[in-house]
Design a protein around this motif. Structure first.
Motif, PDB file in Angstrom:
ATOM      1  N   GLU A  59      37.162  37.939  42.281  1.00 47.89           N
ATOM      2  CA  GLU A  59      37.801  36.352  42.531  1.00 47.89           C
ATOM      3  C   GLU A  59      37.926  35.138  41.675  1.00 47.89           C
ATOM      4  O   GLU A  59      37.550  34.590  40.780  1.00 47.89           O
ATOM      5  N   VAL A  60      36.073  35.832  41.048  1.00 43.88           N
ATOM      6  CA  VAL A  60      35.873  35.014  39.884  1.00 43.88           C
ATOM      7  C   VAL A  60      36.574  35.346  38.787  1.00 43.88           C
ATOM      8  O   VAL A  60      36.904  34.491  38.041  1.00 43.88           O
ATOM      9  N   MET A  61      37.155  36.593  38.758  1.00 39.90           N
ATOM     10  CA  MET A  61      37.429  36.694  37.831  1.00 39.90           C
ATOM     11  C   MET A  61      38.708  36.433  36.671  1.00 39.90           C
ATOM     12  O   MET A  61      39.913  36.130  36.495  1.00 39.90           O
ATOM     13  N   GLN A  62      39.385  36.313  38.802  1.00 44.43           N
ATOM     14  CA  GLN A  62      40.733  35.681  38.483  1.00 44.43           C
ATOM     15  C   GLN A  62      40.529  33.557  38.608  1.00 44.43           C
ATOM     16  O   GLN A  62      41.702  33.563  37.636  1.00 44.43           O
ATOM     17  N   LEU A  63      39.410  33.640  39.210  1.00 48.92           N
ATOM     18  CA  LEU A  63      39.422  32.093  38.200  1.00 48.92           C
ATOM     19  C   LEU A  63      39.503  31.817  36.572  1.00 48.92           C
ATOM     20  O   LEU A  63      40.312  31.115  36.627  1.00 48.92           O
ATOM     21  N   LEU A  64      38.326  32.481  36.215  1.00 48.50           N
ATOM     22  CA  LEU A  64      39.016  32.603  34.898  1.00 48.50           C
ATOM     23  C   LEU A  64      40.156  32.920  34.172  1.00 48.50           C
ATOM     24  O   LEU A  64      40.284  32.371  33.192  1.00 48.50           O
TER      25      LEU A  64
END
Lengths: 757, 225
Positions: B179-184
């Motif tokens: 999810e965090v990688m997606q956000l970035l």
């Protein structure tokens, strides 16, 4: 930003409850002690300050060849000086002591009291000094036979009635006289002059009112008994006036006594301007300074707690500093944040200190013997200084933490690379040593003061004051039957089985002397010896027995000798110190030689062993014992059993012969120890202050210990796993702190010793 | 956007001197998403600290947005940092005493943004990152994934040109990590340049380019797009 910082500060306080408690309570205790002592210091500084003309008023002092000064001067100088020197605009004289006696309401005999806080004062007393006349007209005081009462005095004699227009009868050595009450005045708490009754000195201007006491004539230049204050014109150089006064005295004083006049600014009468000013004062500058220093030290201990705990705790804050720096905080904004936090903690501490002061004020007042309150701070510039100091201290104590925290490198703090053990450890250790050195030094100094006081109170005085009841001699009803009644009283008293010894005297140990005078020589005296001062004690033939004072040589007075008229008497006894002062080689030598007192020749019939007639702090004075049946004090040694019954019996007998005189008694030993009342007060104050300091320092140490345990949790865990017992771990943790306290003891001991000596 | 040439950094203790960066030369263009990989101690965190203006290089040149910043003092660096750079850390580094809203608001406060604008902007970001409902919670009341979202929100609230992420998924499970990688990635797609240090090949694949480092050098570059 401010709101955010405040929020963080507040939440941090809430989260670290123990640290917050230690920090805030330590600060509150420190600030409370500081405020209380500030109250005292500002009170002392404010004494007499309410007099409007204070800067132009000077007190006349006598100074002898030894540099000792005293304010009782001959009453004749005031008028002579005013006539001679233009810069002396006015003068005001008042006496404290010679007028003491019994006061009675003329219409109500049960309102009869022996008065100590009373005296005669000049007609312009209420214009010269700035006491507020609440009732009556101040101008009335210029008349003879007028008395003004303080509020307390009015209440004592007239309860809620209006005293103006009523009258009081005064019985004292000037006989019996009626005074009309013409005014009521208030005395500010910070006044040195504290009369409950002030009688018009104008009354004594009439020689007929002196009851044959010619020595008290208001124009005389030989009896030192009155306080004289001068009002100088604006811009006058008082040092020049002082020189003129010295010349005036040399010119007019016939007997040379080596005394010179000094003028003391009224503003320096309570506290001198500096330690080099040796003139007699009513307050003690040394105590004011010592207490001021103690206040600062206690405050410093509290601030060191703050510095110690917040730097220790700063490791917890390090990552916050890192994050703030990363998101854009400058060092400046962080310094402001942490300074703000320090101010917040100090402010909470301050508010709590105010509450604490309210709570302990009665106890403090009890110790110091004054009615102080926070309100007494408001009218004095000292409180601005105090507040400034508090602010400065909070900033300085906050600044260290602020700068050390804001210096953290975000790279290190965010990665937890900060060196946990070393950061600020040396500083913390030094501060702990400093705190404990102060506390221990205070404690040691207190113990030394206490021991000294104890020594003073229990030291052999060379006189036995135990089981001795003192009754003040009667003043009312000194008519032609008085002497008969006194003999009858004594006869009655001596028949009581509970009386072991009794004596009549003009003074008793602990109450000073009848007077001091010079002019004594013996054939072998050197030039200048006549300037030496000797103290007079008027005693009867039973005094030495009653007080169990041994004779060194010669004999005691006989009963017949004490009955001889003052001027006809030619026999005296001297103490060893007087023998020495007169330059005799031995007591026997003195017994063989007649001494000269101005024109009179006196035979030394006995030499009394030295004893402490006054406080142990004072060197033994040379005393001349003069035989008279003076009835100022009746000293009675009672047997120990049923003391209350014996005293009740005494009262009945006293009242039988001396109707209308109040029966007041006290114990000679308690009376003697009353001389140490100031020392007792300060000893209690120092004890309280040092315990206070120790508590604050221990609070801080407790905080640090908790911190240490927190940071060493892992180490303790590992040690426990490896088999360490609770005892060895306790030992491990206490060792470091004990070491610091031991260093503090080593530092403090010589300091305490030095301070004491 | 970033041009470093011959960058050097040493760590000295009393006994030893360690070379962290050894004449490193790297370029990062605006809008790029670069992953930096390498074994522990190869200098990637040091590089990130220097890029984030948290640390000084000992030699070489560092041009940020056309300006040479290698010799900047603390105040200038802080100023440049707060206006241009957002950080995301492995351990989130949220302030425990502040709520989600207040943590995200912090960079705006230091940039002197007015209170009303701050509120609007913080709410916008929290809404975008779907953590609006947690705005009044404290960090310790959130899961790791939620905490990292807050950290990302804090990093982007100021609309920085560059986001530096130091192992942003290191403390997260794989689904939260993704999810965090997606956000970035989304942020990068909107134009923010991202430099990310990571050990994870999986995470690195989200980037455009992987720089592999060893002993303070950039040894290889894999261009993924």
């Amino acid at each position: 930003m401010f709101k955010n910082n405040f929020k963080i500060a507040f939440r941090n306080l809430k989260r670290n409850k123990l640290y917050s408690f230690i920090n805030i309570s330590g600060l509150a205790m420190g600030i409370a002690a500081f405020l209380l002592i500030l109250e005292y210091v500002s009170f002392e500084k404010s004494v007499n300050g309410f007099h409007k003309n204070i800067s132009s008023i000077y007190r006349l002092l006598n100074e002898n060849t030894k540099g000792q000064t005293w304010p009782q001067v001959e009453p004749g100088w005031a008028q002579k000086a005013k006539e001679s020197f233009a810069e002396i605009k006015d003068y005001c004289r008042f006496e404290e002591g010679v007028g003491q006696g019994i006061v009675q309401r003329s219409d109500k005999k049960d309102a009869t009291f022996r008065e100590v806080n009373m005296g005669y004062a000049e007609g312009n007393f209420f214009q010269f000094f700035s006491f507020n006349v609440l009732k009556g007209n101040a101008a009335e005081f210029k008349k003879p036979n007028v008395v003004f009462l303080s509020e307390a005095g009015a209440k004592k004699y007239f309860a809620n009635e209006n005293p103006v227009g009523k009258s009081l009868v005064l019985f004292n050595q000037f006989g019996k006289a009626t005074y009309s009450v013409e005014g009521v005045f208030s005395i500010p708490a910070n006044s040195d002059i504290r009369y409950d009754l002030v009688f018009s000195l104008e009354t004594l201007k009439n020689p007929a009112n002196l009851n044959d006491n010619g020595w008290a004539r208001l124009d005389n230049l030989s009896s030192q008994y009155i306080n004289t204050y001068f009002l100088l014109s604006d811009g006058a150089d008082y040092k020049k006036t002082e020189q003129k006064l010295i010349s005036l005295r040399n010119e007019l004083k016939k007997d040379k006594d080596g005394i010179v006049f000094r003028l003391q600014p009224f503003a320096n009468v309570h506290l001198p301007a500096s330690f080099s000013d040796n003139y007699q004062t009513t307050g003690n500058l040394k105590y004011v300074y010592i207490l001021g220093i103690i206040a600062l030290l206690i405050l410093a201990i509290a601030w060191f707690n703050y510095i110690n705990l917040s730097t220790a705790n700063s490791l917890k804050r390090a990552s916050e500093v890192g994050v703030r720096k990363v998101v854009g905080a400058t060092q400046q904004s962080l310094v402001f944040q942490f300074l703000g936090e320090s101010l917040l903690v100090n402010c909470i501490g301050f508010v709590m200190a105010l509450v604490l002061v309210q709570l302990i004020q009665p106890l403090f007042n009890d110790i110091i013997g004054k009615e102080l309150s926070l309100r007494s701070l408001i009218n004095n510039p000292v409180w601005i200084m105090g507040l400034g100091l508090l602010l400065l201290g909070s900033l300085v104590s906050g600044a260290y933490t602020a700068f050390s925290l804001s210096n953290f490198k975000p790279v290190e703090t965010l990665k937890g690379k900060l060196n946990k053990s070393a950061k600020g450890a040396t500083l913390r250790k030094s501060l702990v040593v400093f705190q404990f050195s102060i506390s221990i030094a205070l404690l040691l100094a207190t113990a030394l003061i206490y021991r000294q006081l104890n020594y003073m109170q229990n030291q052999n005085l060379g006189v036995n004051t135990e089981q001795l009841v003192i009754i003040r001699g009667p003043e009312v009803g000194r008519d032609s039957t008085y002497s008969q009644r006194r003999t009858a009283f004594w006869n009655d008293i001596t028949q009581q089985s509970f009386i072991k010894d009794y004596s009549l005297s003009g003074t008793i140990p602990g109450n000073g002397y009848n007077f001091a005078t010079s002019g004594f020589t013996q054939p072998g005296s050197k030039k200048g010896d006549e300037l030496k001062s000797y103290s007079f004690a008027i005693i009867d033939s039973r005094y030495l027995n009653t007080y169990q004072i041994p004779l060194k040589a010669g004999r005691n007075f006989t009963e017949a000798e004490t009955g001889v008229e003052w001027n006809d008497n030619s026999k005296v006894m001297l103490n060893e110190k007087a023998i020495e002062e007169l330059g005799f080689a031995s007591a026997e030598d003195a017994l063989r030689t007649k001494i000269q007192w101005d024109e009179r020749q006196l035979e030394v019939i006995g030499v009394v062993k030295n004893y402490h007639h006054t406080s142990l702090q004072r060197a033994i004075d040379p005393i001349i014992f003069y035989p008279q049946n003076n009835s100022a004090y009746f000293s009675l040694r009672l047997s120990t059993n049923k003391l209350q019954n014996s005293i009740a019996k005494l009262e009945t007998i006293y009242k039988r012969y001396f109707t209308d005189n109040p029966f007041e008694y006290y114990f000679a030993d308690e009376n003697f120890n009353r001389q140490y009342i100031t020392e007792q007060q300060y000893s209690r104050l120092f004890t309280t202050a040092s315990i206070w300091a120790i508590i604050i320092a221990c609070l801080g140490l407790f905080g640090l210990a908790t911190y240490t345990v927190e940071t060493r949790t892992k180490e303790i865990g590992v040690r426990k796993v490896l088999g360490a017992s609770v005892f060895t771990i306790t030992q491990l943790l206490s060792k470091d702190f004990l070491k610091l306290v031991c260093i503090a003891i080593v530092i403090a001991s010589p300091i305490a010793w030095y301070v004491r000596t | 956007m970033i041009k470093i040439t011959g960058l050097e950094k040493y760590y000295r203790t009393e006994e030893v001197e360690t070379i962290a960066l050894n004449k490193l030369t790297i370029d990062v263009k605006e809008g790029e998403f670069v992953a930096v990989m390498g074994p522990s101690g190869c200098g990637k965190s040091t590089l990130l600290n220097i890029l984030g203006l948290l640390d000084d290089p000992d030699g070489g040149s560092f041009v940020f947005n056309g300006i040479e910043v290698a010799g900047f003092n603390e105040r200038k660096r802080a100023d440049l940092r707060k206006k241009n750079i957002g950080f995301v850390f492995q351990s989130f580094n949220l302030i425990d005493e502040l709520t989600v809203f207040e943590n995200v608001e912090l960079p705006l406060i230091y940039n002197n943004v007015k209170a009303t604008d701050r509120k609007k902007r913080v709410e916008e970001v929290l809404d975008n990152l779907k953590i609006m409902h947690r705005r009044n919670h404290y960090p310790q009341q959130l899961s790791g994934g939620q905490q990292q979202r807050v950290a990302v929100a804090r990093a982007v609230v100021n609309n920085p040109k560059l986001i530096l992420a130091d192992e942003p998924t290191g403390n997260l499970d794989s689904s939260n990590g993704n999810e965090v990688m997606q956000l970035l990635t989304e942020l990068n797609e909107k134009g923010t340049t991202i430099v990310m240090v990571t050990h994870s090949e999986h995470d690195a694949r989200y980037s455009h380019r992987i720089i592999r480092m060893l002993d303070g050098h950039a040894v290889t570059e894999n261009i993924l797009i």
